[in-house]
Design an enzyme around this catalytic site. Sequence first.
Site, short mmCIF file in Angstrom:
data_model
loop_
_atom_site.label_atom_id
_atom_site.label_comp_id
_atom_site.label_asym_id
_atom_site.label_seq_id
_atom_site.Cartn_x
_atom_site.Cartn_y
_atom_site.Cartn_z
N TYR A 44 0.82 -1.22 0.00
CA TYR A 44 0.00 0.00 0.00
C TYR A 44 0.85 1.26 0.00
O TYR A 44 1.84 1.34 -0.72
CB TYR A 44 -0.99 0.01 1.18
CG TYR A 44 -1.57 -1.34 1.48
CD1 TYR A 44 -2.40 -1.95 0.53
CD2 TYR A 44 -1.27 -2.05 2.63
CE1 TYR A 44 -2.93 -3.19 0.76
CE2 TYR A 44 -1.80 -3.30 2.86
CZ TYR A 44 -2.62 -3.85 1.92
OH TYR A 44 -3.13 -5.09 2.15
N VAL A 75 -3.85 -7.68 6.52
CA VAL A 75 -4.09 -7.21 7.89
C VAL A 75 -4.19 -8.33 8.92
O VAL A 75 -4.30 -8.05 10.11
CB VAL A 75 -5.34 -6.29 7.99
CG1 VAL A 75 -5.10 -4.97 7.29
CG2 VAL A 75 -6.59 -6.97 7.51
N1 GLN Z 1 -10.30 -8.02 4.04
C1 GLN Z 1 -9.56 -6.84 4.35
C2 GLN Z 1 -10.35 -5.61 3.89
O1 GLN Z 1 -10.91 -5.64 2.86
C3 GLN Z 1 -8.24 -6.91 3.67
C4 GLN Z 1 -7.39 -5.70 3.90
C5 GLN Z 1 -5.94 -5.98 4.04
O2 GLN Z 1 -5.50 -7.08 4.34
N2 GLN Z 1 -5.15 -4.94 3.88
O3 GLN Z 1 -10.41 -4.61 4.57
#
Ligand code: GLN
Length: 306
Positions: free
Chosen positions: A242, A260
């Site tokens: 990101y 996450v």
């Molecule tokens: N399922 C999580 C979401 O859509 C995935 C986000 C992530 O791992 N950065 O918010």
Amino acid sequence: MDYQAVLEEVAAHARPFVRQGRVADYIPALERVSADRFGIAVADIHGDVYGVGDWEIPFSVQSISKVFSLALVMAQSHDGHDNIWQRVGREPSGTPFNSLVQLEAENGIPRNPFINAGALVVTDRLQTLTGDASTSMLHFLREESGNPDLAFDQAVADSEAEHGDRNAALAHFMASFGNLENPVPSVIEHYFWQCSIEMSCRDLAVAGGFLARHGLRADGSRLLEAREAKRINAVMLTCGTYDAAGEFAYRVGLPAKSGVGGGIIAVIPGRCTLCVWSPGLDARGNSVAGAAALDHFTTLTGWSVF
Ligand code: GLN
């Protein structure tokens, strides 16, 4: 290379960083994981696997699934002949993974396939191609990892659906620009299911082996052309963590994808695939101890793409 010895040294280096971050709680079911966990695994291109710490404990793959959905879409349609790159870009976003801000100015075309908006478009395409995006991904991951027990975590998928207004908003917004082929409820449902898959560092390092083998699967058959695997690795390097992708390239110097759940996979093309897991996240949603471990791994080995 004595992988086991290197991993032990990396784990010792990363220990003080464990617990420094915050376990994700915006998906309430993710919060039940202990912040003390740390594991790391390496799978070399021949399939030999090494690991230390909690490397065999399953965790929620979350956004790491976005690499596999992109690979499956590219495998089934081969880029150049497919319209996926008309529907999603390949530029770093510089914004958080769940951001809406660029979508309006950029006509519903997400910056890249690894932010949530882009991943929703890829899942939408996979749904069109397979008729069941999340199950086809689960089957692929079982085969590629050699672990037939891999499964969705229904509690995580339900929890994310219950708190999924942001992803629903992204999907509806893109649908309003005509950038989804399937109904929004079905796209977000498959996206939540794919994110809920539980895998260990071992499973992910082995399943991501095709990225180190220039597109060859574990059984030697071809999933992707070498240039396609190269492109996925390139997008991982520039967009896989990101709005921290620049910092990550600076510190680690490898294509990587975080989630996450606290996992990060990283690829050393031609050599091996790594996966590290520790649930404490920094403000951008990347594992603190995981990034420290990968940083130390490339420092010790001298292996990076630079
Ligand atoms: N399922 C999580 C979401 O859509 C995935 C986000 C992530 O791992 N950065 O918010």
